[in-house]
Design a protein around this motif. Structure first.
Motif, mmCIF file in Angstrom:
data_model
loop_
_atom_site.group_PDB
_atom_site.id
_atom_site.type_symbol
_atom_site.label_atom_id
_atom_site.label_comp_id
_atom_site.label_asym_id
_atom_site.label_seq_id
_atom_site.Cartn_x
_atom_site.Cartn_y
_atom_site.Cartn_z
ATOM 1 N N CYS A 81 3.617 3.600 8.728
ATOM 2 C CA CYS A 81 2.815 2.558 8.086
ATOM 3 C C CYS A 81 2.421 3.014 6.689
ATOM 4 O O CYS A 81 2.318 4.222 6.421
ATOM 5 N N LEU A 82 2.183 2.033 5.797
ATOM 6 C CA LEU A 82 1.820 2.290 4.406
ATOM 7 C C LEU A 82 0.772 1.291 3.957
ATOM 8 O O LEU A 82 0.689 0.177 4.476
ATOM 9 N N ASP A 83 -0.013 1.716 2.933
ATOM 10 C CA ASP A 83 -0.948 0.802 2.286
ATOM 11 C C ASP A 83 -1.401 1.438 0.980
ATOM 12 O O ASP A 83 -1.618 2.651 0.905
ATOM 13 N N PHE A 84 -1.532 0.599 -0.063
ATOM 14 C CA PHE A 84 -2.002 1.078 -1.364
ATOM 15 C C PHE A 84 -3.531 1.053 -1.406
ATOM 16 O O PHE A 84 -4.179 0.262 -0.720
ATOM 17 N N SER A 85 -4.052 1.933 -2.254
ATOM 18 C CA SER A 85 -5.492 1.993 -2.461
ATOM 19 C C SER A 85 -5.973 0.737 -3.170
ATOM 20 O O SER A 85 -5.276 0.164 -4.006
ATOM 21 N N LYS A 86 -7.200 0.323 -2.852
ATOM 22 C CA LYS A 86 -7.769 -0.868 -3.472
ATOM 23 C C LYS A 86 -8.369 -0.584 -4.841
ATOM 24 O O LYS A 86 -8.611 -1.515 -5.617
ATOM 25 N N THR A 87 -8.631 0.679 -5.162
ATOM 26 C CA THR A 87 -9.242 1.026 -6.443
ATOM 27 C C THR A 87 -8.289 1.762 -7.373
ATOM 28 O O THR A 87 -8.421 1.659 -8.589
ATOM 29 N N HIS A 88 -7.332 2.513 -6.840
ATOM 30 C CA HIS A 88 -6.380 3.274 -7.648
ATOM 31 C C HIS A 88 -4.971 2.836 -7.244
ATOM 32 O O HIS A 88 -4.548 3.049 -6.099
ATOM 33 N N ALA A 89 -4.255 2.222 -8.196
ATOM 34 C CA ALA A 89 -2.925 1.684 -7.884
ATOM 35 C C ALA A 89 -1.888 2.770 -7.676
ATOM 36 O O ALA A 89 -0.818 2.497 -7.131
ATOM 37 N N ASN A 90 -2.171 4.017 -8.086
ATOM 38 C CA ASN A 90 -1.205 5.104 -7.926
ATOM 39 C C ASN A 90 -1.399 5.886 -6.636
ATOM 40 O O ASN A 90 -0.644 6.814 -6.354
ATOM 41 N N ILE A 91 -2.400 5.549 -5.838
ATOM 42 C CA ILE A 91 -2.670 6.242 -4.582
ATOM 43 C C ILE A 91 -2.079 5.432 -3.434
ATOM 44 O O ILE A 91 -2.362 4.233 -3.289
ATOM 45 N N LEU A 92 -1.258 6.092 -2.630
ATOM 46 C CA LEU A 92 -0.593 5.464 -1.490
ATOM 47 C C LEU A 92 -0.996 6.195 -0.217
ATOM 48 O O LEU A 92 -0.929 7.428 -0.151
ATOM 49 N N VAL A 93 -1.410 5.441 0.787
ATOM 50 C CA VAL A 93 -1.796 5.993 2.092
ATOM 51 C C VAL A 93 -0.651 5.758 3.060
ATOM 52 O O VAL A 93 -0.119 4.644 3.147
#
Length: 564
Positions: A264-276
Motif C-alpha cells: 500500500c502507498l499514500d502521499f503526505s498531506k503536508t509534504h508532497a515529496n514524502i511517501l508512506v
C-alpha cells in the motif's frame, strides 16, 4: 516627342471638367430621369437617344503625414532588399534575429506603439584556476570529483531521455492531460469505447504485481506505484516503489527496491515529496522521493509485529495549538495503529483491535444449550476516511464486516455492519455526495451505501470477483470496476442489471487496480504482470448539471423510505 506631348495635352483638356460642365451633365441626367418616368406612366415605347460618352481621369494627391513614429524593428520589405549575409548598419540591428534562432518573426515594437527601447546589457566575468579550486575545495578527492561529474551526466541523460520520449508520446500525453468536452448529441447515448494510450512498463518489474498506486498531491503528472512479487526465489528484491511521470512512460523517475513486497502507498498531506509505504513484512516506510538514492525510515521498527500491512493513510488531526500529521495503518492481525508523521519523533497509539464476536450452533450437542461463542480477530483490508468529517474512518475486513470509528475513540467501535459475504476489497466515497459510498469485494457485488443506514441503496452484480472500483469525478452515476481481464463501466442511471460497457483485454492479463484520472475521461489500471495502462474513454454522455439530484433519482426506492 513633340507629338506625344501634344496628345497628352489634348487628353488633359478633354478629360478636364470644370463646375460649369458638371452642372450641365447633372441637369441633362435629371431631364432624362423625368422623361423615363413619363414614358413609364403613359406606357409608351421608349426611344433611346444618341449615346454620349465621356471619360474622367482621377489623380491622387500627395499624402500628408501629421505624426509618424519610427519603428525599432525594420519591416520585411526593408530586409528583403539586403542579402542574407548583410545586416543593415543601423541602431536597430540588435533586434534582428537570424533563422538559426527559434524565435518569432513578428516583432513586438512597431510604429503603432509608443514604448521605450529595450535596453540590453552585456556582463562578463573572469575566473582563474585558483578561484575554481577555492570554490570546489582543495581537499576534494578525485573520487568526489568523478562522482559530481557522473551525477551531472545522469541529469543530462535524464533530461535528454524525456526529450526523446516526448517525440513518440507527445500526442498521447496531451490527450491524457487535456479535458475533453463531450458532444451534446451523445447526452443520451449508451456507447462507450476504450482506447489504450499510454503504458508504464519496465523489464525489471515484468514478474511483479501492481499492488497500489496513488497520484502526487502537488504534481499531478507523478504517479507512485507499488510492486510486489510472491514467490520463493531466494535472490533479488521482492518489492519496489516506482515514481512514474507522464513525460517519460518508458523508464521511472525514481525506483526504490525492498526485500519484501509493497502492499500500500499514500502521499503526505503536508509534504508532497514524502511517501508512506506499507510492506508485506509488517514495516511502514517513509520515503523522500526528492532524493534519487533514499534510505527509507521504518517508523514501526520498535513495534514490528511481522503481520502484512494492507492499508496506510496519511491524515491531519487538529489539536489545541496546531494541526499535526499522523499515519493510520491496519494489518492482517486486525490491529489499527496511529503513527506520528515525524521522522525524528516516532510514536504509535493502538486505536483498536478488530475482533469478531459471534454465536455458532454446535450440532454435536442436541440439547438447547448447544450454542458456543466465537471470538476471533478480523484481518483488515482497507481504510477510508470520511470526506467531510476528517476524524471518522471506515475499515473493511476479510470476513465481510465494515467498521466505522473515530480517531479520538479507542478500543471500541462506533458502528459495525455486514457488507459482503466475503472479503471487502475497497471502500470509496462519492465525490458529489459525502454521505454516499460504495463497497466491493469477493462476493461479485458492488454495493452503494448511505451513511448510518444498514441496508444498501443499490447492488450491482457481476459474474466474477470485483478486484477494484472507483467513482467517476464528473458523473455521479458512473462507476468503473475491474474483474479479471474485464474492465466494466457501470451507469446505474441507464442500466442496473449489467454494465453499460465491458472491455475484455487479451489473454494472460489480470487487472488488480483501477482509478479515474482527475478530468474523468481517462482511467489508469494495474495488473499482475507489472504493467500500468492508461485508457481513454470516448463517447461518454454529457454530465448532468444537477449531479446530486440525478444520483438520488436513480439510486433506488430505498432512499424514499429512508428520506421519509
Amino acid at each position: 516627342m513633340d507629338n506625344y506631348k501634344l496628345k497628352t495635352q489634348k487628353l488633359q483638356q478633354k478629360f478636364h471638367f470644370d463646375e460649369h460642365n458638371i452642372e450641365k451633365i447633372c441637369t441633362s441626367l435629371e431631364n432624362e430621369i423625368e422623361n423615363l418616368k413619363v414614358v413609364k406612366i403613359q406606357n409608351q415605347p421608349f426611344q433611346t437617344p444618341d449615346v454620349q460618352l465621356f471619360k474622367a481621369a482621377l489623380q491622387e494627391t500627395k499624402t500628408n503625414t501629421l505624426l509618424e513614429l519610427p519603428s525599432l524593428a525594420p519591416s520585411v520589405k526593408n530586409i528583403s532588399n539586403t542579402s542574407q549575409n548583410e545586416i543593415p548598419k543601423t541602431n536597430t540591428t540588435k533586434y534582428l534575429l537570424t533563422d538559426a534562432v527559434q524565435a518569432s518573426r513578428c516583432f513586438q515594437r512597431t510604429q503603432h506603439t509608443q514604448t521605450e527601447a529595450i535596453t540590453l546589457k552585456d556582463q562578463s566575468n573572469i575566473a582563474s584556476v585558483w578561484i575554481l579550486q577555492k570554490e570546489i575545495g582543495n581537499n576534494m578527492s578525485t573520487e568526489k570529483i568523478q562522482e559530481i561529474k557522473s551525477n551531472n551526466f545522469k541529469k543530462m541523460l535524464f533530461i535528454s531521455d524525456r526529450i526523446v520520449t516526448s517525440n513518440n508520446f507527445s500526442e498521447k500525453q496531451i490527450e491524457f492531460i487535456t479535458r475533453h468536452t463531450s458532444d451534446k448529441l451523445n447526452a443520451m447515448s449508451y456507447r462507450y469505447a476504450l482506447e489504450e494510450i499510454l503504458q508504464f512498463s519496465n523489464d525489471k518489474l515484468s514478474n511483479f504485481s501492481v499492488t497500489s498506486f496513488v497520484w502526487n498531491t502537488m504534481n499531478e503528472d507523478i504517479l507512485a506505484v507499488g510492486y510486489g512479487k510472491w514467490n520463493d526465489e531466494p535472490n533479488g528484491f521482492k518489492g519496489a516503489v516506482c515514481c512514474w511521470s507522464l513525460k517519460n512512460p518508458v523508464y521511472p523517475e525514481r525506483m526504490y527496491e525492498f526485500n519484501k513486497p509493497i502492499t500500500c502507498l499514500d502521499f503526505s498531506k503536508t509534504h508532497a515529496n514524502i511517501l508512506v509505504a506499507g510492506s508485506h513484512g509488517g514495516c511502514v516506510y517513509i520515503l523522500d522521493i526528492a532524493q534519487e538514492i533514499c534510505d527509507p525510515v521504518i517508523i514501526n521498527e520498535k513495534n514490528l509485529q511481522n503481520f502484512p500491512i494492507w492499508s496506510v493513510l496519511s491524515f491531519l488531526q487538529k489539536s489545541y495549538t496546531s494541526e499535526d500529521e499522523f499515519i493510520l495503518s491496519v494489518d492482517d492481525n486486525g490491529s489499527v495503529r496511529k503513527w506520528s508523521g515525524g521522522v525524528s519523533k516516532t510514536y504509535n497509539t493502538e486505536q483498536m483491535s478488530l475482533i469478531y464476536c459471534g454465536i455458532r450452533n454446535d450440532t454435536s450437542k442436541p440439547n438447547k444449550f448447544s450454542h458456543s461463542t466465537i471470538v476471533q480477530n478480523m484481518p483488515g483490508t482497507v481504510i477510508s476516511f470520511h470526506p467531510t468529517n476528517k476524524s471518522t474512518y471506515f475499515i473493511g475486513t476479510k470476513v465481510g464486516f465494515v467498521v466505522q470509528n473515530t480517531v479520538d475513540s479507542c478500543n471500541h467501535y462506533d458502528r459495525i455492519f455486514m457488507a459482503h459475504n466475503g472479503p471487502v476489497y475497497g471502500i470509496k466515497f462519492s465525490p458529489f455526495c459525502s454521505s454516499i459510498f460504495i463497497t466491493y469485494g469477493a462476493d461479485w457485488q458492488i454495493k452503494i451505501w448511505m451513511e448510518n443506514v444498514d441496508v444498501p441503496l443499490l447492488s450491482l452484480s457481476y459474474c466474477n470477483s470485483v478486484d477494484d472500483a472507483d467513482w467517476s469525478p464528473i458523473n455521479s452515476t458512473v462507476i468503473v470496476s475491474v474483474s479479471g481481464a474485464v474492465i466494466c463501466i457501470w451507469d446505474f442511471a441507464r442500466k442496473t442489471v449489467e454494465p453499460v460497457m465491458m472491455f475484455t483485454c487479451k489473454t494472460g492479463v489480470h487487472f488488480s487496480l483501477v482509478k479515474f484520472s482527475k478530468h474523468g475521461n481517462n482511467i489508469v489500471t494495474g495488473d499482475v504482470n507489472g504493467l500500468v495502462r492508461c485508457f481513454h474513454i470516448s463517447n461518454m454522455p454529457s454530465p448532468s448539471f444537477l449531479q446530486v439530484e440525478k444520483f438520488y433519482s436513480n439510486s433506488s426506492g430505498e432512499y424514499d423510505v429512508i428520506k421519509s
